[in-house]
Design an enzyme around this catalytic site. Structure first.
Site, PDB file in Angstrom:
ATOM      1  N   CYS A 410      -4.570 -64.450  14.074  1.00 16.02           N
ATOM      2  CA  CYS A 410      -4.947 -63.940  12.754  1.00 16.02           C
ATOM      3  C   CYS A 410      -3.673 -63.791  11.934  1.00 16.02           C
ATOM      4  CB  CYS A 410      -5.678 -62.602  12.893  1.00 16.02           C
ATOM      5  SG  CYS A 410      -6.160 -61.867  11.327  1.00 16.02           S
ATOM      6  N   GLU A 444      -5.490 -70.538  15.454  1.00 17.22           N
ATOM      7  CA  GLU A 444      -6.865 -70.416  15.930  1.00 17.22           C
ATOM      8  C   GLU A 444      -7.837 -70.599  14.777  1.00 17.22           C
ATOM      9  OE1 GLU A 444      -9.627 -67.072  18.264  1.00 17.22           O
ATOM     10  OE2 GLU A 444      -7.438 -66.933  18.292  1.00 17.22           O
TER      11      GLU A 444
END
Length: 546
Positions: A410, A444
């Protein structure tokens, strides 16, 4: 036991009762004869209806008649077609009697009004909630769909919507023609695309370099008159072409929000934090974050910018700041150059801080799902240092043991530091750690909208810098990946977007486009080296265990 009689105007499932069916033509023919011999007045129709109710037989308690398809008739026209003896006057008499008794079929409600709460009003001052920015709805209840806020009228929005639909149809038709004309592997631009590109370039050149004095006065007057209740005037800030693109994006985003609201995924007036007080800034939030309900229903939170604790009021925050001893994030400082410092924070050792950081990030990220399970992650927090402490700029998290070699789970840049180069610094720092670990990394998925834009821009700069410095004749994607620590999949997707990857005689070739490299050099010269990561300032070794 005798069956109960039903009145002649009752209905079942939106259809007429069985007294109008072909099975009871004997009892209805006398009524029809009576209607023919009298004038079509309200009194005669009322008497006719009453006489029909008296002559009902006990058999009328059965289910409604079925049509040839096996279904109950859905409208009066189905019944009229099944009884050929009924004339136009009789059908008119029957329709008038149904209207008077209040049993005529009601028109269906409009689709987009089914979930509207008409007690709600648009928050824009002076707006009557009529019209919609998309031009597809009759009412609106939010600023995003308010034509008045966007300095438009409801009719202008409808005209713009029709022109957008027409443009989409033309573009779809032209794309189909191009697909039929060219093979899938041929990536060269068509003549139509080249003409359109030249047209766009010419339109962008024609815009005025600076607004005239009258226009500046107009902007100032508009701002003083309406303040923040209206959108600022956008004319002449950019070219007409780019302004129209922005208007189209606004309409599409508003249409998506309206669809989500009608589906119940977006609710008006729900428990959502609207603003946060963070240091010397007051920030408007973008998304919902699962703070405790007692805090979320307040609408505004007060946060300590050093320890990230959240409070209910300014008084509590003032008392907390008087005794808070934190001036920087917990953990180890692994990078320092100038006013920029980066701290490595272990989610297992500093659980409360990392949870508060995730809750804060969710206010500005749509796809974030990690809030409380922070122990398997490391957090790298970038700060800007002054004489009062280390102020949070942004951060990225990373799994301690990633099976797919993700170097970022993140990533967030705080809104007050956006568009200043800090996002690319965070991305560059994550790849620097991958180089030290001697691994190839990738973020990701899914990425947020702003995150995807930042990563594509970063990959583009990395490839152009590598190609500019490359002096050999043959180059491979594997070599680029090992040198830059960028995943080969990301390299290929970036080369395709730049039209630098071609398929020729059964092989994939990388083209060195000098025009793109020259543009990158010009931007690098203007930007300078203030917002770059210096690998020599990193004091870090990969963690050996969790």
């Amino acid at each position: 036991m005798p069956r109960r009689k039903r009145n002649a105007g009752s209905s079942s499932e939106g259809t007429e009762d069985s007294d109008f069916s072909a099975e009871h033509t004997d009892s209805s023919e006398s009524d029809i004869h009576t209607v023919r011999s009298t004038r079509l007045t309200r009194s005669s129709l009322r008497l006719s209806r009453n006489s029909q109710g008296i002559k009902q037989s006990a058999d009328h308690d059965e289910s409604p008649p079925r049509t040839p398809t096996g279904n109950a008739p859905s409208s009066e026209s189905d019944i009229d077609m099944s009884s050929p003896n009924v004339s136009h006057d009789e059908s008119l008499a029957k329709e008038l009697s149904l209207k008077e008794s209040g049993l005529a079929h009601r028109p269906k409600r409009r689709r987009f009004h089914e979930s509207y709460n008409f007690n709600m009003k648009c928050p824009t001052p002076g707006c009557n909630s009529l019209g919609h920015l998309t031009g597809k709805h009759e009412r609106h209840f939010s600023i995003s769909g308010c034509p008045l806020y966007h300095n438009l009228s409801a009719d202008e929005c409808k005209v713009k919507a029709s022109s957008r639909d027409k443009h989409v149809e033309e573009r779809t038709l032209s794309q189909r023609q191009d697909e039929n004309r060219h093979s899938a592997r041929q990536q060269a631009q068509t003549e139509r695309q080249l003409r359109y590109k030249e047209k766009v370039t010419e339109m962008r050149r024609k815009r005025n370099s600076a607004p005239f004095k009258e226009q500046k006065d107009k902007y100032t007057e508009h701002k003083q008159t309406h303040g923040s209740s209206h959108e600022p005037l956008l004319e002449n800030i950019t070219s007409d072409y780019d302004l129209e693109l922005f208007r189209k994006a606004q309409a599409c985003a508003t249409d998506d929000l309206e669809k989500l609201r009608l589906q119940g995924q977006v609710t008006e007036g729900g428990n959502m934090i609207k603003t946060i007080v963070f240091g010397r800034y007051e920030l408007d939030t973008w998304y919902h974050s699962p703070y405790p309900e007692e805090y979320a229903r307040l609408g505004r939170l007060y946060m300590c910018e050093f320890c990230l604790k959240y409070m209910k009021s300014q008084t509590i925050l003032r008392r907390h700041m008087a005794k808070c001893v934190w001036k920087h994030p917990p953990g180890d400082e692994i990078y320092r150059k100038g006013a920029i410092s980066v701290f490595e924070v272990d989610g297992k050792k500093n659980k409360i801080y990392c949870q508060n950081l995730c809750l804060l990030a969710k206010l500005f990220l749509d796809h974030k799902t990690l809030y409380y399970d922070v122990e398997p992650f490391l957090f790298y927090v970038m700060t800007e240092v002054d004489n009062t402490g280390c102020h949070l700029v942004g951060y990225f998290s990373k799994e301690k043991n990633s099976f797919l070699n993700y170097n970022v789970s993140c990533i967030l840049t705080m809104p007050q530091y956006m568009r200043q180069g800090y996002g690319k610094m965070l991305i560059d720092f994550s790849y620097l750690l991958s180089k030290v670990e001697e691994k190839v990394g990738s973020p990701e998925r899914p990425l947020s909208d702003l995150g995807l834009i930042s990563y594509r821009s970063y990959w583009k700069e990395v490839l152009l810098r590598y190609l500019n410095n490359f002096q050999g004749k043959e180059i491979s994607i594997k070599e680029i990946s090992q040198e830059t620590a960028v995943n080969p999949v990301d390299i290929v997707s970036t080369l395709q977007s730049l039209q630098m990857l071609k398929y020729w005689k059964g092989k994939h070739l990388i083209l060195k486009r000098q025009d793109l490299i020259d543009d990158w050099k010009t931007k690098e010269a203007k930007r300078g080296s203030n917002k770059t990561i210096d690998p020599t300032a990193l004091k870090w070794s990969p963690p050996k265990g969790t």
